[in-house]
Design an enzyme around this catalytic site. Structure first.
Site, PDB file in Angstrom:
ATOM      1  N   SER A 256       0.846  -1.189   0.000  1.00 56.52           N
ATOM      2  CA  SER A 256       0.000   0.000   0.000  1.00 56.52           C
ATOM      3  C   SER A 256       0.880   1.237   0.000  1.00 56.52           C
ATOM      4  CB  SER A 256      -0.908  -0.003   1.230  1.00 56.52           C
ATOM      5  OG  SER A 256      -0.139   0.313   2.365  1.00 56.52           O
ATOM      6  N   LYS A 257       0.244   2.374  -0.063  1.00 55.53           N
ATOM      7  CA  LYS A 257       0.921   3.685  -0.082  1.00 55.53           C
ATOM      8  C   LYS A 257       1.966   3.814   1.036  1.00 55.53           C
ATOM      9  CE  LYS A 257      -0.375   6.689  -3.180  1.00 55.53           C
ATOM     10  NZ  LYS A 257       0.818   6.688  -3.983  1.00 55.53           N
ATOM     11  N   ARG A 258       1.651   3.199   2.166  1.00 56.07           N
ATOM     12  CA  ARG A 258       2.578   3.269   3.318  1.00 56.07           C
ATOM     13  C   ARG A 258       3.979   2.804   2.936  1.00 56.07           C
ATOM     14  NH1 ARG A 258       1.998  -0.588   6.957  1.00 56.07           N
ATOM     15  NH2 ARG A 258       0.431  -1.725   5.757  1.00 56.07           N
ATOM     16  N   GLY A 260       5.638   3.342   0.291  1.00 55.56           N
ATOM     17  CA  GLY A 260       6.347   4.190  -0.674  1.00 55.56           C
ATOM     18  C   GLY A 260       5.566   4.300  -1.961  1.00 55.56           C
TER      19      GLY A 260
END
Ligand code: GLU
Length: 493
Positions: A256-258, A260
């Site tokens: 996920s976005k977390r 990177g």
């Protein structure tokens, strides 16, 4: 096999920029189409008006082009099966929804959002599975007419059989059986006349003659609904291939976005080459018969086969991607590399846009010095900034002096260097090496004691390409100016 041969579609929803998961799907679509001499179709699934992101379509198109995956039919390309934006095909979906209602396979549902909310709460309180309670399934023709005459809003729902099971098929997983009890009467046409994903996707895949649907594993749960629709419409379903999900680099959960960057655009802006990203994505869910790791797109077309797509989740490792990027950077000619780096240097204000030919030629000359040293194109400004700037920040005295010497000793050394190179007309690498080695000997210094302060004085950095090649590339005037600046700094302190 489909009578039109192999036709594959990439069907993104423009609810955001192109994600690397989407890029992998598009890559596998494209490979299958190219391998089989078939067509790759781009279809924009823009039926969710609430989540529409205006520049997403542009991003999807430019990202696919950047990756080297042009489409044969779709936006800008045209094609006989168009239009390729679902928002321009609403009448088709409405027609098929009506056909299904007329055939008794779907029905109008007039339930208000309030009623549905109440139903949901009731189900929750009673610990019942959630899903539509089929309230409107039993409406008579007269009742339906009455609701319509009153101008009430309605959706069209599909009539899922009340008992039994449905068998579906995925090319990698084989047959799977779903119990109808796990499905509710899902909406196929919304009250604003827009289709749901299920109806639009099935209608379009059929009308566009799609032979293979390749998409992420998250869509497997939609398969029974899609098979039901194919059956109800009397159509042959295409072959379905569901791609494994991406796990985060630590393998502990979904990417996920977390973790990177996840958008193709972000990877591009960071300075990844499309060749590297494509190679990386190719092996993130597919494996060749041998242990080959490097693939050009042509080689990938040659080697690709649906059977070798994996069904187990794959870990997304940035280290691996960086490794590929370094390899593809080193494979480029100096001209190509300079061309790829130019936009980054322009972005950072180090070169003008447009770049005059002599400045570009100078950039090309610098490439062999840094080609081994950069992993991302965005590192280029740091790597060649001191060549392109007229002046650099005066370096810290401590960096110039080194461990043993003093400021004055270092200033004297640099002064000697200036004296030694000022009369030189051949400012080539080899000649400079001779001069500086001879000077070190004359001053009874180890080569490093002389080279390090020179390196720092002219670049501001301790890690640089080879000293002589970099001096030659900087040119005499810049070298002498910077040595002088360093001497001033040393004598000021
Ligand atoms: N529009 C869907 C998406 O954005 C497509 C799913 C499919 O390929 O059927 O992922």
């Amino acid at each position: 096999m489909n009578k039109n041969g192999i036709r594959v579609r990439f069907a993104p929803s423009p609810t955001g920029y192109l994600h690397i998961g989407g890029a992998r799907t598009a890559l596998y679509d494209w490979l299958l189409a190219r391998k089989s001499g078939g067509q790759f179709i781009l279809r924009i699934e823009d039926t969710d008006r609430n989540r529409f992101v205006p520049d997403a379509v542009e991003d999807i198109k430019s990202s696919l082009r950047w990756l080297g995956l042009p489409w044969d039919e779709g936006p800008d390309a045209g094609g006989a099966a168009g239009p390729y934006f679902q928002s321009e095909r609403l009448e088709l979906y409405q027609k098929y929804a009506e056909d299904l209602v007329r055939a008794g396979k779907a029905y109008y549902c007039f339930c208000t959002p309030e009623r549905l909310e109440e139903m949901r709460k009731r189900q929750e309180a009673a610990n019942q599975p959630s899903g539509y309670d089929r309230h409107c399934r039993a409406l008579t023709a007269e009742e339906v007419e009455k609701h319509l005459a009153a101008g009430e809003k309605y959706v069209v729902r599909f009539k899922v059989p009340l008992a039994g099971k449905i068998q579906v098929r995925d090319e990698l997983r084989g047959e799977m059986v779903f119990d109808y009890a796990t499905l509710d009467d899902f909406v196929i046409l919304k009250s604003d006349g827009f289709p749901t994903y299920h109806l639009a996707s099935v209608v379009d895949d059929h009308l566009m003659g799609i032979s293979h649907v390749i998409r992420g594993e998250e869509w497997i749960i939609s398969l029974p609904r899609h098979f039901l629709l194919y059956e109800a419409l009397g159509w042959e379903p295409p072959a379905f291939v569901h791609l494994p999900i991406f796990l985060s680099p630590d393998g502990k959960g979904k990417l996920s976005k977390r973790h990177g960057a996840t958008g193709v655009r972000e990877f591009r802006e960071k300075g990844y080459l499309p060749e590297a990203l494509v190679n990386f994505l190719l092996l993130l869910g597919w494996h060749p018969a041998n242990d080959q790791e490097l693939f050009t797109l042509d080689e990938a077309v040659e080697a690709f086969s649906v059977e070798r797509i994996s069904t187990s989740p794959v870990s997304f490792s940035l280290d691996k991607l960086d490794w590929y990027n370094g390899i593809y950077i080193r494979r480029l000619s100096p001209e190509e590399l300079a061309g790829r780096c130019l936009p980054f240097l322009q972005r950072d204000g180090l070169l003008p846009d447009p770049c005059p030919p002599e400045q570009f030629a100078y950039l090309v000359r610098l490439m062999p010095l840094v080609q081994e040293r950069i992993k991302l194109l965005s590192e280029i400004s740091q790597a060649v900034g001191y060549f392109l700037r007229d002046e650099i920040e005066p370096p810290e005295p401590a960096l110039l002096i080194g461990k043993k010497g003093t400021a004055e000793e270092t200033a004297v050394i640099l002064d000697e260097v200036i004296k030694a190179i000022t009369p030189v007309t051949d400012f080539g690498e080899e000649h400079l090496e001779q001069i500086l080695r001879a000077l070190a000997e004359r001053l009874a210094l180890k080569p490093g004691q002389l080279f390090m302060p020179v390196r720092v004085a002219v670049t501001g950095q301790t890690a640089t390409p080879g000293l002589f090649e970099l001096l030659a590339a900087l040119g005499k005037e810049k070298v002498i100016n910077r040595l002088q600046q360093a001497i001033t700094v040393l004598r000021k302190g």
